[in-house]
Design an enzyme around this catalytic site. Sequence first.
Site, PDB file in Angstrom:
ATOM      1  N   LYS A 138       0.679  -0.929   0.135  1.00 60.49           N
ATOM      2  CA  LYS A 138      -0.020   0.014  -0.032  1.00 60.49           C
ATOM      3  C   LYS A 138       0.930   1.222   0.109  1.00 60.49           C
ATOM      4  O   LYS A 138       2.119   1.067   0.551  1.00 60.49           O
ATOM      5  CB  LYS A 138      -0.943   0.073   1.039  1.00 60.49           C
ATOM      6  CG  LYS A 138      -0.512  -0.256   2.512  1.00 60.49           C
ATOM      7  CD  LYS A 138       0.670   0.405   3.014  1.00 60.49           C
ATOM      8  CE  LYS A 138       0.578   1.997   3.326  1.00 60.49           C
ATOM      9  NZ  LYS A 138       1.926   2.471   3.995  1.00 60.49           N
ATOM     10  N   TYR A 223      -4.293   4.509   6.158  1.00 56.39           N
ATOM     11  CA  TYR A 223      -4.990   3.556   7.236  1.00 56.39           C
ATOM     12  C   TYR A 223      -6.185   4.067   7.784  1.00 56.39           C
ATOM     13  O   TYR A 223      -7.141   3.270   8.002  1.00 56.39           O
ATOM     14  CB  TYR A 223      -4.054   3.438   8.301  1.00 56.39           C
ATOM     15  CG  TYR A 223      -2.626   2.466   7.993  1.00 56.39           C
ATOM     16  CD1 TYR A 223      -2.919   1.155   8.203  1.00 56.39           C
ATOM     17  CD2 TYR A 223      -1.427   3.215   7.560  1.00 56.39           C
ATOM     18  CE1 TYR A 223      -1.717   0.461   7.720  1.00 56.39           C
ATOM     19  CE2 TYR A 223      -0.472   2.141   7.258  1.00 56.39           C
ATOM     20  CZ  TYR A 223      -0.493   0.667   7.412  1.00 56.39           C
ATOM     21  OH  TYR A 223       0.502   0.163   7.033  1.00 56.39           O
TER      22      TYR A 223
HETATM   23  P1  NAD Z   1      12.560   1.252   2.320  1.00 61.26           P
HETATM   24  O1  NAD Z   1      13.348   2.391   1.753  1.00 61.26           O
HETATM   25  O2  NAD Z   1      13.059   0.568   3.641  1.00 61.26           O
HETATM   26  O3  NAD Z   1      12.835   0.232   1.145  1.00 61.26           O
HETATM   27  C1  NAD Z   1      12.289   0.427  -0.193  1.00 61.26           C
HETATM   28  C2  NAD Z   1      13.054  -0.587  -1.088  1.00 61.26           C
HETATM   29  O4  NAD Z   1      13.153  -0.221  -2.392  1.00 61.26           O
HETATM   30  C3  NAD Z   1      14.850  -0.248  -0.778  1.00 61.26           C
HETATM   31  O5  NAD Z   1      15.413  -1.716  -0.528  1.00 61.26           O
HETATM   32  C4  NAD Z   1      15.064   0.264  -1.931  1.00 61.26           C
HETATM   33  O6  NAD Z   1      16.559  -0.022  -2.263  1.00 61.26           O
HETATM   34  C5  NAD Z   1      14.289  -0.132  -2.968  1.00 61.26           C
HETATM   35  N1  NAD Z   1      14.172   0.662  -4.160  1.00 61.26           N
HETATM   36  C6  NAD Z   1      14.119   0.169  -5.462  1.00 61.26           C
HETATM   37  N2  NAD Z   1      13.821   1.326  -6.313  1.00 61.26           N
HETATM   38  C7  NAD Z   1      14.315   2.506  -5.513  1.00 61.26           C
HETATM   39  C8  NAD Z   1      14.215   3.891  -5.875  1.00 61.26           C
HETATM   40  N3  NAD Z   1      14.081   4.194  -7.507  1.00 61.26           N
HETATM   41  N4  NAD Z   1      14.354   4.800  -5.072  1.00 61.26           N
HETATM   42  C9  NAD Z   1      14.283   4.271  -3.600  1.00 61.26           C
HETATM   43  N5  NAD Z   1      14.385   2.981  -3.363  1.00 61.26           N
HETATM   44  C10 NAD Z   1      14.290   1.811  -4.199  1.00 61.26           C
HETATM   45  O7  NAD Z   1      11.021   1.757   2.133  1.00 61.26           O
HETATM   46  P2  NAD Z   1       9.933   0.487   2.950  1.00 61.26           P
HETATM   47  O8  NAD Z   1       9.492   1.013   4.309  1.00 61.26           O
HETATM   48  O9  NAD Z   1      10.250  -0.755   3.005  1.00 61.26           O
HETATM   49  O10 NAD Z   1       8.807   0.624   2.190  1.00 61.26           O
HETATM   50  C11 NAD Z   1       8.470  -0.140   0.826  1.00 61.26           C
HETATM   51  C12 NAD Z   1       6.710   0.007   0.679  1.00 61.26           C
HETATM   52  O11 NAD Z   1       6.134  -0.619   1.660  1.00 61.26           O
HETATM   53  C13 NAD Z   1       6.050   1.392   0.403  1.00 61.26           C
HETATM   54  O12 NAD Z   1       5.099   1.142  -0.539  1.00 61.26           O
HETATM   55  C14 NAD Z   1       5.528   1.515   1.715  1.00 61.26           C
HETATM   56  O13 NAD Z   1       4.134   2.130   1.413  1.00 61.26           O
HETATM   57  C15 NAD Z   1       5.087   0.087   2.133  1.00 61.26           C
HETATM   58  N6  NAD Z   1       5.011  -0.063   3.687  1.00 61.26           N
HETATM   59  C16 NAD Z   1       4.044  -0.887   4.080  1.00 61.26           C
HETATM   60  C17 NAD Z   1       3.994  -1.119   5.358  1.00 61.26           C
HETATM   61  C18 NAD Z   1       2.752  -1.957   6.076  1.00 61.26           C
HETATM   62  O14 NAD Z   1       2.655  -2.008   7.030  1.00 61.26           O
HETATM   63  N7  NAD Z   1       2.010  -2.429   5.037  1.00 61.26           N
HETATM   64  C19 NAD Z   1       4.963  -0.934   6.227  1.00 61.26           C
HETATM   65  C20 NAD Z   1       6.017  -0.210   5.698  1.00 61.26           C
HETATM   66  C21 NAD Z   1       6.143   0.203   4.397  1.00 61.26           C
END
Ligand code: NAD
Length: 371
Positions: A138, A223
Amino acid sequence: MNSRRDFLQKLTASAIALPFFTEHASAETKNKNDKPYDGPVLKVAIMGLGSYGTRVADAMVACKAAKLTGAISGTPSKIKAWQEKYGIPEKNCYNYENFDQVKNNPDIDAIYVITPNGLHKDQVIRVAKAGKHAISEKPMAVNAAEAREMVEACKKANVKLLVGYRMHFEANTLEVIRMRTSGELGKIYFFQGLSGFRIGDPTQWRLNKKLAGGGAMMDIGIYSINGARYMIGEEPIWITAQETKTDPVKFKEGVDETIQFQMGFPSGAVASCLSTYSMNGLDKFYLNGEKGFAEMQPSTGYGPIKGRTNKGELNLPHVTHQTVQMEEMSAIILQGKKPVVPVDGEEGLRDMIIIDAIFEAAKTGKKVMLK
Ligand code: NAD
């Protein structure tokens, strides 16, 4: 400090060490007579090995009906670390250039896209074209037009599209939904949703319009939107919204810091919600009906979810959300199971339509009617 991760980790600190997935296993996967699980297993590759991707991978270790079999990343060192940690073979590892080749890999049934929001649409469409089921984090996209394209692409490719709405499988949340649908709360009049935390590092992708699609609303405000819908059990017909910005340098054009919004529902119920990146610890739902109420705080963090209703404390045991989610998603994809609250692309699209309307209402100051 002060990142979303810190906030959610505080909420979940006591939960991480709990034993995984025992008494709350789904009916399909429950180990009734201590026999090993021998049902179908969803073979999943994760795309985006960041903070949340790692949380999902860790939670999947305890799954019986879902197994992490592949990894997709632009960083070879992360792939190597995941191979070692989760036992992923080299032939199931891809990067962002070559992952279309997953088409020919029978070890992967589904790809869970856990990258920045602005990348979900193109990545999910490529997953669909490769003939694999897609799970998108999401928000599923950055607007409704993109979400529609994703739904269409998955339909055309005859693959399933699910969105990572983990709360739809959380036991205490489902208990409140049961109370509402059984009539125990009576006619519903009001929902309040508070969703927010203070965001840190101004250079992170969550504050980059292109990668995030907005600000707090896409990340955390969603949320309250989704919660209002599953708690009230209706779809909104009108939206009003007001935006405030205290730091226009950190929160640039198109990146919302704080939005208050209101939603009206066909029955006459209303929702009043707050989405923010500038206040800490906001994670609360309150639902009021003519015969009862439910109050949950925290309501959407990684748990344990806590709350009470007019009947007393909500006390169903905590199970790691992402473990339950992946077990249930396996049953949805492989066995056609229908969840209590949908997690499909259409469900994600509804939230995107509402987010578009919230942005329009905040910009114009007008009430936006939804069909
Ligand atoms: P994060 O920054 O920790 O991880 C993102 C990943 O994407 C990294 O490994 C990064 O290297 C990669 N990536 C690939 N291409 C990229 C680019 N062009 N720029 C930046 N990063 C790139 O972020 P996250 O917290 O893991 O969030 C990722 C997704 O998960 C988002 O859509 C966020 O909304 C979702 N999320 C959902 C929940 C939940 O509880 N459902 C919780 C946290 C995050």
